[in-house]
Design an enzyme around this catalytic site. Sequence first.
Site, PDB file in Angstrom:
ATOM      1  N   ALA A  63       0.828  -1.199   0.000  1.00 24.39           N
ATOM      2  CA  ALA A  63       0.000   0.000   0.000  1.00 24.39           C
ATOM      3  C   ALA A  63       0.864   1.252   0.000  1.00 24.39           C
ATOM      4  O   ALA A  63       2.044   1.225   0.343  1.00 24.39           O
ATOM      5  CB  ALA A  63      -0.908  -0.003   1.229  1.00 24.39           C
ATOM      6  N   GLY A 108       0.023  -5.367   0.538  1.00 25.87           N
ATOM      7  CA  GLY A 108      -1.100  -5.355  -0.387  1.00 25.87           C
ATOM      8  C   GLY A 108      -0.784  -6.049  -1.695  1.00 25.87           C
ATOM      9  O   GLY A 108      -1.679  -6.577  -2.361  1.00 25.87           O
ATOM     10  N   GLU A 111      -1.462  -9.603  -1.021  1.00 22.59           N
ATOM     11  CA  GLU A 111      -2.917  -9.770  -0.957  1.00 22.59           C
ATOM     12  C   GLU A 111      -3.546  -9.704  -2.347  1.00 22.59           C
ATOM     13  O   GLU A 111      -4.528 -10.407  -2.624  1.00 22.59           O
ATOM     14  CB  GLU A 111      -3.506  -8.710  -0.036  1.00 22.59           C
ATOM     15  N   GLU A 131       3.277  -6.165   7.319  1.00 19.45           N
ATOM     16  CA  GLU A 131       2.577  -5.098   8.033  1.00 19.45           C
ATOM     17  C   GLU A 131       2.895  -5.072   9.527  1.00 19.45           C
ATOM     18  O   GLU A 131       2.926  -4.006  10.153  1.00 19.45           O
ATOM     19  CB  GLU A 131       1.054  -5.253   7.842  1.00 19.45           C
TER      20      GLU A 131
END
Length: 259
Positions: A63, A108, A111, A131
């Site tokens: 992200a 991300g 993901e 994270e």
Amino acid sequence: MGEFVNVEISDKVAVIRLDRPPMNALSRDVVRELYTVAAEVGMSEEVGAVVLWGGPNIFAAGADIKEFTASDAAGIFHYGKYLQDAFTALAEIPKVTIAAVNGFALGGGCELALTADFRFASEDAQIGQPEILLGLIPGAGGTQRLPRLVGVSRAKELIFLGKPVSAEEALRIGLVNRVFPAADVFDKAVAAATRYAKGPLVALKAAKLAIDRGIEADIDSGLALERAAFATLFGTEDSKIGVASFFEHGPGKAEFLGR
């Protein structure tokens, strides 16, 4: 065609390409474009299979942290719903999807790769959920899709430690399906997607739905879903072609129409 997410369709394969150099950071604009693209390729009759790609050097490094630090908890909560909805839309594309992972797929980016049905990785790929090293947890499905893929214990290890794994380790634990030299990953993914795109698309859609929804349900509900999908497929043109071809030529010789 967006500013950061491009789509090219060839031979019934849609290539969804992230293009936000240098790291393909998943900003709000990128996520918004991914959401739109998921709907477009999902509905397009020109598309039979999908490849997610970040380019030859990097898949996506996570992200855009700068955007997150500019928001408070309430803002992140509401944005998190949109982020999860976008990734769910990608996961629910009713066609076979393959993530072609070159280089880093972190946070991300990992993901995003998890939304695909299959992951093909380069030999130098690094994949993980870091994270926790920021005092955070995955927020785009990592705590849910990762344990369903590799098992609860392995997912906890990856998430609790925040340490990425190599392509070799990812293959060993089932996080990726295939590993190739970096220069070959994209072509291998497109070749595989092309084979699926020429297959019985209605049956593939039904199989994906039955597996993805069935694994969330109890066994009896899953079997009921499978039974309904199984019966419905007998009314398709592809099933008639497949059965006729089986009796005439043996298995694996049918040329399907995708209807």
